[in-house]
Design a protein around this motif. Structure first.
Motif, PDB file in Angstrom:
ATOM      1  N   ASN A   1     -66.280  29.857  92.212  1.00  0.00           N
ATOM      2  CA  ASN A   1     -65.805  29.750  93.588  1.00  0.00           C
ATOM      3  C   ASN A   1     -65.018  28.459  93.800  1.00  0.00           C
ATOM      4  O   ASN A   1     -65.452  27.384  93.404  1.00  0.00           O
TER       5      ASN A   1
ATOM      6  N   LYS B   1     -65.573  38.580  91.697  1.00  0.00           N
ATOM      7  CA  LYS B   1     -66.868  37.989  92.050  1.00  0.00           C
ATOM      8  C   LYS B   1     -66.799  36.483  91.883  1.00  0.00           C
ATOM      9  O   LYS B   1     -66.419  35.994  90.821  1.00  0.00           O
TER      10      LYS B   1
ATOM     11  N   GLU C   1     -71.180  30.313  91.703  1.00  0.00           N
ATOM     12  CA  GLU C   1     -71.349  28.888  91.971  1.00  0.00           C
ATOM     13  C   GLU C   1     -70.737  28.030  90.874  1.00  0.00           C
ATOM     14  O   GLU C   1     -70.209  26.980  91.121  1.00  0.00           O
TER      15      GLU C   1
ATOM     16  N   SER D   1     -79.396  34.341 102.367  1.00  0.00           N
ATOM     17  CA  SER D   1     -78.181  33.560 102.063  1.00  0.00           C
ATOM     18  C   SER D   1     -78.165  33.119 100.600  1.00  0.00           C
ATOM     19  O   SER D   1     -77.105  32.832 100.049  1.00  0.00           O
TER      20      SER D   1
ATOM     21  N   ALA E   1     -75.852  34.606  97.807  1.00  0.00           N
ATOM     22  CA  ALA E   1     -74.477  34.146  97.540  1.00  0.00           C
ATOM     23  C   ALA E   1     -74.364  33.619  96.121  1.00  0.00           C
ATOM     24  O   ALA E   1     -73.308  33.676  95.503  1.00  0.00           O
TER      25      ALA E   1
ATOM     26  N   ALA F   1     -73.211  36.162  93.801  1.00  0.00           N
ATOM     27  CA  ALA F   1     -71.981  36.802  94.274  1.00  0.00           C
ATOM     28  C   ALA F   1     -72.227  38.120  94.989  1.00  0.00           C
ATOM     29  O   ALA F   1     -71.405  39.028  94.918  1.00  0.00           O
TER      30      ALA F   1
ATOM     31  N   PRO G   1     -71.788  39.963  98.237  1.00  0.00           N
ATOM     32  CA  PRO G   1     -70.819  39.591  99.285  1.00  0.00           C
ATOM     33  C   PRO G   1     -71.438  39.547 100.677  1.00  0.00           C
ATOM     34  O   PRO G   1     -71.031  40.266 101.562  1.00  0.00           O
TER      35      PRO G   1
ATOM     36  N   TYR H   1     -71.832  34.103 101.260  1.00  0.00           N
ATOM     37  CA  TYR H   1     -70.850  34.233 100.182  1.00  0.00           C
ATOM     38  C   TYR H   1     -69.440  34.023 100.736  1.00  0.00           C
ATOM     39  O   TYR H   1     -68.640  33.285 100.164  1.00  0.00           O
ATOM     40  N   TRP H   2     -69.151  34.634 101.871  1.00  0.00           N
ATOM     41  CA  TRP H   2     -67.815  34.488 102.448  1.00  0.00           C
ATOM     42  C   TRP H   2     -67.637  33.090 103.021  1.00  0.00           C
ATOM     43  O   TRP H   2     -66.527  32.539 102.993  1.00  0.00           O
TER      44      TRP H   2
ATOM     45  N   ARG I   1     -68.895  30.453 101.716  1.00  0.00           N
ATOM     46  CA  ARG I   1     -68.625  29.605 100.552  1.00  0.00           C
ATOM     47  C   ARG I   1     -67.227  29.871 100.009  1.00  0.00           C
ATOM     48  O   ARG I   1     -66.543  28.963  99.547  1.00  0.00           O
TER      49      ARG I   1
END
Lengths: 265, 218
Positions: free
Chosen positions: A144, A164, A167, B162, B165, B168, B170, B174-175, B177
């Protein structure tokens, strides 16, 4: 009651001492100490060796700051907190393989580039993916907020379903290993180091210089930082006087292409 | 400080999608967690110590390890064994359900054991079987007492979703981040996420208060 008063006085004094301690690191005369923040989870650039932050970036930033005539203190804070610390100016600069991008330049300053990087694709051996174009319709994992994510989104649409975001790269690669995605897009150093260190996984890396542009890392500074001029000069000195080459060879076992970095300035 | 509403606006459809996934994960976690929790709570109350042991250890394991670790383990190790590939949604629901089941089990046990022994004795002396006494006398009273701690657990579950996330899935965080990763700005994404979580938990709170009032006897 008296005891309570004593306790509160002691607490107050301790608090004031703490405040003034924070103050002295920020002010001070010529020889001030710069607080450098990093996300030490990106070997061999920055990682923790038994609790101590080490790596190419760390050696480099120490050399630069010494050249600029400051003291240095490096601290691992994690990826996202880096940007908060720099924005709030609680840290003086950050080093963490941070690519210079137009989006980031909107909110932050960078020194002149000090490292050349590009993205590569990590796939299982024998995969049908041979270039960036073959990634179309495939499930892809990225870290990300990295340029790997930006590139994939540029190619196949922003926030698309097959992408996808994890972190960190380790989780993304683990996802590939467990069959959750078909490929990982990440920086060449990460991908190549992984392939080299984990031959049992039967992964290979794919370069695609046509699709994946050159990227440059810079030292991250708060917008309008007064340190920029000093640090730019120091980075160039470290690039010129052979220190950079020495560090590069120490960590990557090859010679750097300093000319590309210079051309980018 | 400049607060960029345009970024929130840009990400609004994704936040909406994420919110729906968060609600889905939470509802699934609450439903499966409650059913499984009741079963495990009953198991732990069994008189034969040896039979109660596995249930006891289930609770120890899931209550005694961080949910974050459970999510990672289930996503990367457990789910691939069954599905052959990772699946973030399945892993998130599984982890949330298994985790909340451990807490619900204890809430359930506490609720039942808080009812005075005399209630059971009285029901039995009226000729009810043990099962009937449970169903008509003990459980109706126990459930009333279980609602506040259950509500507490469900609210924690919504917030803990949460953590998905990380793998991954969604969902909302996640959004948040993803937006943070794109613009490198902390306020807009996380404040938006915080407000949405607050709205979700407050709605649940409101719902639970109404149920509690409806069940009130006095």
């Amino acid at each position: 009651m008296k005891k309570l008063k004593l306790v509160s006085t002691v607490l107050m004094v301790a608090f004031l001492l703490l405040l003034s301690a924070c103050g002295t690191t920020k002010t001070g005369g010529e020889k001030k100490t710069l607080r450098v923040v990093t996300d030490a989870a990106y070997a061999p650039f920055e990682y923790q060796d038994k609790g101590e932050v080490v790596g190419f970036d760390i050696d480099f930033v120490k050399a630069v700051i010494k050249e600029a005539g400051y003291g240095v203190k490096v601290e691992h804070v994690g990826w996202d907190p880096i940007f908060v610390e720099i924005e709030k100016k609680t840290a003086d600069l950050a080093v963490s393989s941070i690519t210079i991008t137009p989006e980031r330049l909107e909110s932050y300053d960078f020194t002149v580039p000090y490292f050349l990087s590009k993205n590569e694709i990590l796939v299982p051996k024998g995969s049908s993916i041979k270039s960036a174009k073959d990634l179309e319709g495939k499930r892809i994992a990225v870290q990300n907020g990295t340029t790997g994510q930006t590139i994939v989104e540029k190619l196949f649409g922003k926030n698309n379903e097959k992408l996808k975001k994890f972190e960190n790269n380790n989780l993304a690669i683990l996802e590939l290993k467990k069959g959750g995605v078909d490929a990982v897009v990440a920086d060449n150093t990460v991908v190549e180091t992984y392939v080299k260190n984990n031959p049992k996984d039967n992964f290979e890396f794919i370069e695609d210089d046509g699709a994946f542009e050159k990227e440059f890392y810079g030292l991250l500074l708060p917008k309008g930082s007064k340190l920029k001029a000093d640090l730019d000069k120091a980075v160039n000195k470290v690039l010129d006087n052979g220190t950079y080459e020495k560090l590069y060879e120490k960590w990557f076992n090859t010679k750097p292409d300093i000319k590309v970095l210079k051309d980018q300035q | 400080m400049d607060f960029r509403w345009d970024l929130i606006w840009e990400y609004a459809p994704l936040f909406l999608k994420g919110t729906l996934v968060t609600i889905g994960l939470s509802v699934a976690g609450i439903v499966f967690g409650s059913v499984l929790g009741l079963f495990i709570g009953l198991g732990k109350m069994m008189r034969k110590k040896l039979w109660a042991l596995p249930f006891n250890w289930y609770i120890n394991c899931f209550r005694g390890t961080p949910l974050m670790v459970q999510i990672l383990l289930i996503h990367f190790a457990v789910v691939p064994v069954f599905l052959g590939t990772t699946n973030a949604i399945v892993a998130a629901i599984l982890a949330l359900s298994l985790n909340s089941a451990a807490y619900v089990a204890e809430i359930f046990r506490a609720g039942i054991q808080s009812i005075d022994k005399g209630q059971m004795e009285a029901a039995r002396s009226l000729g009810m079987t043990h099962g009937q006494a449970m169903r008509f006398v003990i459980l109706p009273q126990a459930i009333k007492r279980m609602i506040p701690p259950l509500g507490n657990e469900f609210i924690v579950l919504i917030k803990d979703s949460s953590l998905a996330a990380l793998i991954a899935a969604p969902e909302l965080m996640y959004w948040g981040r993803a937006m943070q990763g794109q613009y490198m700005r902390p306020w807009e994404p996380y404040l938006t996420a915080a407000v949405i979580y607050l709205v979700l938990t407050l709605s649940l709170n409101f719902l639970l208060n109404r149920i509690e009032r409806r069940l009130a006897t006095e």
